[in-house]
Design a protein around this motif. Structure first.
Motif, PDB file in Angstrom:
ATOM      1  N   LEU A   5       0.828  -1.206   0.000  1.00 34.15           N
ATOM      2  CA  LEU A   5       0.000   0.000   0.000  1.00 34.15           C
ATOM      3  C   LEU A   5       0.863   1.258   0.000  1.00 34.15           C
ATOM      4  O   LEU A   5       0.520   2.253  -0.636  1.00 34.15           O
ATOM      5  N   GLY A   6       1.994   1.207   0.675  1.00 35.98           N
ATOM      6  CA  GLY A   6       2.919   2.337   0.665  1.00 35.98           C
ATOM      7  C   GLY A   6       3.464   2.605  -0.731  1.00 35.98           C
ATOM      8  O   GLY A   6       3.531   3.761  -1.177  1.00 35.98           O
ATOM      9  N   VAL A  12       0.776   6.460  -7.016  1.00 33.91           N
ATOM     10  CA  VAL A  12      -0.413   7.254  -7.326  1.00 33.91           C
ATOM     11  C   VAL A  12      -0.129   8.748  -7.139  1.00 33.91           C
ATOM     12  O   VAL A  12      -0.522   9.577  -7.971  1.00 33.91           O
ATOM     13  N   THR A  13       0.591   9.100  -6.081  1.00 31.82           N
ATOM     14  CA  THR A  13       0.929  10.504  -5.850  1.00 31.82           C
ATOM     15  C   THR A  13       1.835  11.023  -6.947  1.00 31.82           C
ATOM     16  O   THR A  13       1.637  12.128  -7.464  1.00 31.82           O
ATOM     17  N   ILE A  77      -3.759  11.157   2.941  1.00 33.41           N
ATOM     18  CA  ILE A  77      -5.202  10.889   2.843  1.00 33.41           C
ATOM     19  C   ILE A  77      -5.458   9.640   2.009  1.00 33.41           C
ATOM     20  O   ILE A  77      -6.294   8.797   2.356  1.00 33.41           O
ATOM     21  N   TYR A  78      -4.726   9.492   0.901  1.00 35.33           N
ATOM     22  CA  TYR A  78      -4.898   8.318   0.046  1.00 35.33           C
ATOM     23  C   TYR A  78      -4.548   7.045   0.817  1.00 35.33           C
ATOM     24  O   TYR A  78      -5.279   6.057   0.770  1.00 35.33           O
ATOM     25  N   TYR A  79      -3.416   7.077   1.526  1.00 37.96           N
ATOM     26  CA  TYR A  79      -2.987   5.901   2.290  1.00 37.96           C
ATOM     27  C   TYR A  79      -4.015   5.546   3.357  1.00 37.96           C
ATOM     28  O   TYR A  79      -4.373   4.376   3.521  1.00 37.96           O
ATOM     29  N   ALA A  80      -4.501   6.549   4.068  1.00 34.73           N
ATOM     30  CA  ALA A  80      -5.480   6.303   5.129  1.00 34.73           C
ATOM     31  C   ALA A  80      -6.776   5.739   4.559  1.00 34.73           C
ATOM     32  O   ALA A  80      -7.347   4.788   5.107  1.00 34.73           O
ATOM     33  N   ALA A  81      -7.234   6.300   3.462  1.00 34.42           N
ATOM     34  CA  ALA A  81      -8.495   5.832   2.859  1.00 34.42           C
ATOM     35  C   ALA A  81      -8.362   4.407   2.334  1.00 34.42           C
ATOM     36  O   ALA A  81      -9.249   3.573   2.550  1.00 34.42           O
TER      37      ALA A  81
END
Length: 93
Positions: A5-6, A12-13, A77-81
């Motif tokens: 996920l990291g 993605v970023t 935010i992307y990682y948390a979601a």
């Protein structure tokens, strides 16, 4: 921390930043293609001496910092979601 996920978050970023930069390049190209200089700006030799359209902004420290913080905030935010989404999916099965 989930390694997969990291890596996904970094990719993605990075792609998002590249898309934003590419969009600015495309806008600049379209402005250049659409602009027709005025005949009154012709130099006596027939060459155009100066062409004006739009404004030029140079990035300063504040703008660069805001861009970097925005990219970092997006990544968090992307990682948390995504983490929340993956954990929710694991709990339902």
């Amino acid at each position: 921390m989930n390694k997969r996920l990291g890596i996904e978050t970094v990719v993605v970023t990075f792609v998002g930043v590249l898309v934003l930069i590419g969009w600015n390049v495309v806008q600049g190209m379209l402005a250049t293609f659409k602009h027709a200089p005025k005949i009154t700006q012709l130099h006596p030799s027939g060459a155009i001496s100066r062409v004006e359209f739009g404004s030029v902004t140079t990035p300063d420290v504040l703008m660069i910092t805001l861009g970097a913080v925005s990219a970092l905030l997006f990544a968090v935010i992307y990682y948390a979601a995504r983490s929340w989404q993956l954990n929710k999916r694991k709990r339902t099965f």
